[in-house]
Design a protein around this motif. Structure first.
Motif, mmCIF file in Angstrom:
data_model
loop_
_atom_site.group_PDB
_atom_site.id
_atom_site.type_symbol
_atom_site.label_atom_id
_atom_site.label_comp_id
_atom_site.label_asym_id
_atom_site.label_seq_id
_atom_site.Cartn_x
_atom_site.Cartn_y
_atom_site.Cartn_z
ATOM 1 N N TYR A 329 0.825 -1.206 0.000
ATOM 2 C CA TYR A 329 0.000 0.000 0.000
ATOM 3 C C TYR A 329 0.863 1.261 0.000
ATOM 4 C CZ TYR A 329 -3.357 3.506 1.506
ATOM 5 O OH TYR A 329 -4.125 4.632 1.591
ATOM 6 N N LEU A 330 1.922 1.270 0.853
ATOM 7 C CA LEU A 330 2.827 2.417 0.881
ATOM 8 C C LEU A 330 3.529 2.591 -0.454
ATOM 9 C CD1 LEU A 330 4.407 2.017 4.430
ATOM 10 C CD2 LEU A 330 2.914 3.843 3.674
ATOM 11 N N ASN A 331 3.917 1.468 -1.077
ATOM 12 C CA ASN A 331 4.574 1.519 -2.381
ATOM 13 C C ASN A 331 3.632 2.111 -3.436
ATOM 14 O OD1 ASN A 331 6.897 0.788 -4.129
ATOM 15 N ND2 ASN A 331 5.393 -0.549 -5.089
ATOM 16 N N ALA A 332 2.351 1.737 -3.351
ATOM 17 C CA ALA A 332 1.358 2.269 -4.291
ATOM 18 C C ALA A 332 1.196 3.777 -4.125
ATOM 19 C CB ALA A 332 0.014 1.570 -4.087
ATOM 20 N N ILE A 333 1.187 4.248 -2.865
ATOM 21 C CA ILE A 333 1.086 5.688 -2.623
ATOM 22 C C ILE A 333 2.276 6.419 -3.232
ATOM 23 C CG2 ILE A 333 1.111 7.487 -0.836
ATOM 24 C CD1 ILE A 333 -0.406 5.631 0.975
ATOM 25 N N LEU A 334 3.482 5.882 -3.001
ATOM 26 C CA LEU A 334 4.680 6.518 -3.549
ATOM 27 C C LEU A 334 4.648 6.523 -5.071
ATOM 28 C CD1 LEU A 334 7.393 5.066 -1.147
ATOM 29 C CD2 LEU A 334 6.484 7.376 -1.189
ATOM 30 N N SER A 339 3.955 9.394 -10.152
ATOM 31 C CA SER A 339 3.187 9.579 -11.382
ATOM 32 C C SER A 339 2.744 11.026 -11.521
ATOM 33 C CB SER A 339 1.963 8.653 -11.380
ATOM 34 O OG SER A 339 1.280 8.710 -12.603
ATOM 35 N N ILE A 340 2.354 11.665 -10.401
ATOM 36 C CA ILE A 340 1.985 13.084 -10.422
ATOM 37 C C ILE A 340 3.175 13.918 -10.872
ATOM 38 C CG2 ILE A 340 1.457 15.062 -8.944
ATOM 39 C CD1 ILE A 340 -0.321 13.257 -7.305
ATOM 40 N N GLU A 341 4.364 13.623 -10.328
ATOM 41 C CA GLU A 341 5.550 14.391 -10.682
ATOM 42 C C GLU A 341 5.854 14.260 -12.164
ATOM 43 O OE1 GLU A 341 9.512 15.448 -11.609
ATOM 44 O OE2 GLU A 341 8.836 13.358 -11.630
ATOM 45 N N TYR A 451 -6.074 15.008 -4.698
ATOM 46 C CA TYR A 451 -6.126 14.908 -3.233
ATOM 47 C C TYR A 451 -7.525 15.035 -2.651
ATOM 48 C CZ TYR A 451 -1.224 16.027 -4.059
ATOM 49 O OH TYR A 451 0.039 16.056 -4.541
ATOM 50 N N PHE A 452 -8.527 15.264 -3.506
ATOM 51 C CA PHE A 452 -9.883 15.426 -2.961
ATOM 52 C C PHE A 452 -10.509 14.071 -2.666
ATOM 53 C CE2 PHE A 452 -14.482 15.615 -3.398
ATOM 54 C CZ PHE A 452 -14.774 16.613 -2.495
ATOM 55 N N ARG A 453 -11.242 13.999 -1.541
ATOM 56 C CA ARG A 453 -12.013 12.813 -1.211
ATOM 57 C C ARG A 453 -13.383 13.260 -0.719
ATOM 58 N NH1 ARG A 453 -9.880 8.793 2.505
ATOM 59 N NH2 ARG A 453 -10.781 7.296 1.079
ATOM 60 N N ALA A 454 -14.413 12.576 -1.182
ATOM 61 C CA ALA A 454 -15.773 12.944 -0.821
ATOM 62 C C ALA A 454 -15.970 12.838 0.690
ATOM 63 C CB ALA A 454 -16.777 12.052 -1.545
ATOM 64 N N GLU A 455 -16.918 13.620 1.205
ATOM 65 C CA GLU A 455 -17.155 13.680 2.650
ATOM 66 C C GLU A 455 -17.468 12.310 3.236
ATOM 67 O OE1 GLU A 455 -17.116 15.657 6.163
ATOM 68 O OE2 GLU A 455 -16.801 16.613 4.213
ATOM 69 N N ILE A 465 -5.752 10.480 -5.051
ATOM 70 C CA ILE A 465 -4.855 10.744 -6.171
ATOM 71 C C ILE A 465 -5.244 9.925 -7.393
ATOM 72 C CG2 ILE A 465 -2.461 10.605 -6.964
ATOM 73 C CD1 ILE A 465 -1.574 10.991 -4.112
ATOM 74 N N GLY A 466 -5.731 8.691 -7.180
ATOM 75 C CA GLY A 466 -5.926 7.731 -8.263
ATOM 76 C C GLY A 466 -6.778 8.224 -9.409
ATOM 77 N N LEU A 467 -7.962 8.780 -9.113
ATOM 78 C CA LEU A 467 -8.858 9.229 -10.175
ATOM 79 C C LEU A 467 -8.256 10.390 -10.960
ATOM 80 C CD1 LEU A 467 -12.392 9.068 -8.508
ATOM 81 C CD2 LEU A 467 -11.487 7.604 -10.319
ATOM 82 N N ASN A 468 -7.564 11.285 -10.253
ATOM 83 C CA ASN A 468 -6.933 12.415 -10.920
ATOM 84 C C ASN A 468 -5.874 11.941 -11.909
ATOM 85 O OD1 ASN A 468 -4.323 14.333 -10.721
ATOM 86 N ND2 ASN A 468 -6.166 15.587 -10.732
#
Length: 506
Positions: A329-334, A339-341, A451-455, A465-468
């Motif tokens: 999971y941590l690897n996926a976040i990184l 990917s954003i960069e 970085y947005f997540r629904a309430e 991040i994924g959908l963006n």
């Protein structure tokens, strides 16, 4: 405390590998273990905190409430963010107070209950937030035009929203321009003469009147207030521009201008509030998403030492699997942040190839099966073998994996995640349909924002991040990603690939 000495190699290996301060207390709120980050943060020497009460790290004015809060937390035994919705402070050995962020994580070791606090000094973050808030108000609320440009090349570095609106250029266009491009009556030599006093006297200011040229070719009179400023360590010119159309007797009436500017200000204030809420969510989210897996890894590795008997292999396997999953999971976040960069720097290299659409769908479903909740099922598209794709395989797998994993994550047990393939006149359409919690209507306009997540999704693990990333990659390749959703009914995400990128098997 002898427990942690016994396991000191494991504790030191994990706690010294993180930048956060790690403080472990027992049920009496006595400190039994710390790492060097915590000792340095609070100004204590090595192991100087061992055996001390936790309250010596907390300002006196918070002692009464703090002790009760921690007791209630230990009684409940739940992981959570400390001081949610309130500012937290720590106090150094020398009495200096500083703002902190802290997460509390309970665990049991050899029959005793402990609580591990992960502490971050957020002094710099608070300073930056205050500074950014000030600049945000200047740039987004002011009714004047503001320009920041290089003292040598004169190219614009930053231009506020009001200036962009009035000129008709966006920031990307303005980044390739200089003040001379919008001031047809001003020559380079004249501008250098005006700016010379500023370079000789950095505290000075130059005022003059000129005209600005809009993108549509129209002119309007302005009053310029020019001075020298700093952006970090770089010297820049800072110009505040007043549109003096009314003063010069142009056609706009003052009443209309005030009304128009008031609407713009109201909109700007609403936008700032919305952005501040998103920023607060993001800071809390990123901190939580990294700390929680690390805490689980630390706890699992510590508990592994308990199971030394052969017949306890099943328990060992359970903790090993927990560690593997958290590391993945941590690897996926990184990977998402990398990917954003790459997207922002334009370093993404796509490789379109011909391959069966079923190849990617099979791989995505195979990996997703390991994540299914009890009773969940993935409905495989019947006509998947009809499509051969000319596309970037990794991008398509990334996007579909994100959609399917989200469908699983936000859907209840005993639900169906339905994958459908529709071949239209101009598009091949892949739909991922779930029976999950849905997306609130007021949040839907932000769902593809970074970085947005629904309430209603904040309690579920994720970075926003994924959908963006998926949407940006798909659009870079000429495809699209859209959705529809209803609360407590479910969501449908629709991936459209133009047929000029698809070959249909006949």
């Amino acid at each position: 405390m002898h427990v942690f000495k016994k396991n000191s190699n494991i504790f030191n290996l994990l706690s010294e590998g993180v930048s956060e301060g790690v403080i472990v207390i027992n049920e009496e709120q006595t400190i039994v273990a710390t790492n060097s980050s915590a000792e340095e943060m609070f100004g204590y020497g090595k192991e100087e905190l061992i055996g001390k009460p936790l309250k010596i790290l907390i300002p006196n004015r918070f002692h009464n409430h703090h002790e009760t809060h921690v007791q209630n937390f230990i009684a409940k035994g739940e992981k959570r963010q400390m001081g949610h919705g309130r500012d937290l402070y720590g106090v150094c050995k020398n009495g200096h107070e500083f703002p902190v962020e802290a997460g509390l994580n309970p665990f049991e070791l050899y029959g005793a209950t402990y609580t591990m606090a992960l502490v971050i000094d957020i002094t710099e973050r608070k300073r930056i937030e205050k500074e950014l808030s000030l600049w945000a108000r200047i740039f987004d609320e002011t009714l004047n035009e503001i320009y920041v440009f290089d003292i040598d090349s004169l190219r614009f570095i930053n231009v506020n929203k009001e200036a962009q609106r009035n000129l008709g250029y966006n920031m990307q266009e303005l980044a390739e321009m200089t003040p001379l491009d919008i001031k047809p009556d001003l020559k380079l030599s004249e501008f250098r003469s005006l700016a010379k006093p500023l370079l000789e006297d950095e505290m000075g200011k130059v005022d003059f009147e000129t005209k600005h040229l809009r993108k549509d070719g129209t002119l309007y009179p302005v009053e310029v207030h020019l001075q020298l400023s700093l952006m970090g360590e770089k010297k820049v010119f800072f110009a505040i521009i007043l549109d003096i159309t009314e003063r010069k007797g142009y056609t706009e009436k003052l009443e209309k201008t005030v009304e128009k500017r008031t609407r713009q200000l109201t909109k700007a204030l609403a936008k700032e509030k919305e952005l501040n809420e998103l920023k607060t969510r993001f800071l809390s989210l990123v901190s939580h998403e990294f700390k929680t897996p690390l805490s689980s890894i630390l706890t699992s590795i510590t508990l592994l030492g308990k199971y030394t008997e052969t017949e306890q292999q099943e328990k060992r396997d359970k903790h090993v699997n927990t560690i593997k999953n958290k590391v993945k999971y941590l690897n996926a976040i990184l990977n998402d942040f990398l990917s954003i960069e790459r997207l922002e720097s334009g370093k993404v290299n796509y490789k379109n190839e011909i391959f069966p659409l079923s190849k990617v769908v099979n791989e995505v479903i195979y990996n997703a099966n390991m994540l299914l909740k009890s009773g969940q099922k993935i409905q495989y598209p019947d006509n998947i073998d009809e499509a051969i794709v000319f596309f970037d395989e990794k991008t398509l797998e990334l996007a579909l994996s994100n959609l399917v994993h989200n469908a699983i994550k936000y859907s209840p047990e005993d639900s169906i995640i339905d994958l459908k393939l529709e071949i239209e006149e101009e598009f091949v359409v892949i739909k991922v349909i779930d029976e999950g919690i849905g997306i609130p209507k007021e949040d839907q306009k932000h769902i593809f924002d970074r970085y947005f997540r629904a309430e209603n999704a904040l309690v579920t693990q994720g970075t926003g991040i994924g959908l963006n990333i998926s949407k940006q990659h798909l659009e870079n390749l000429g495809a699209s990603l859209e959705f529809s959703s209803k609360i407590n009914v479910g969501s449908t995400f629709v991936l459209r690939i133009p047929k000029n990128l698809i070959q249909i098997r006949k």
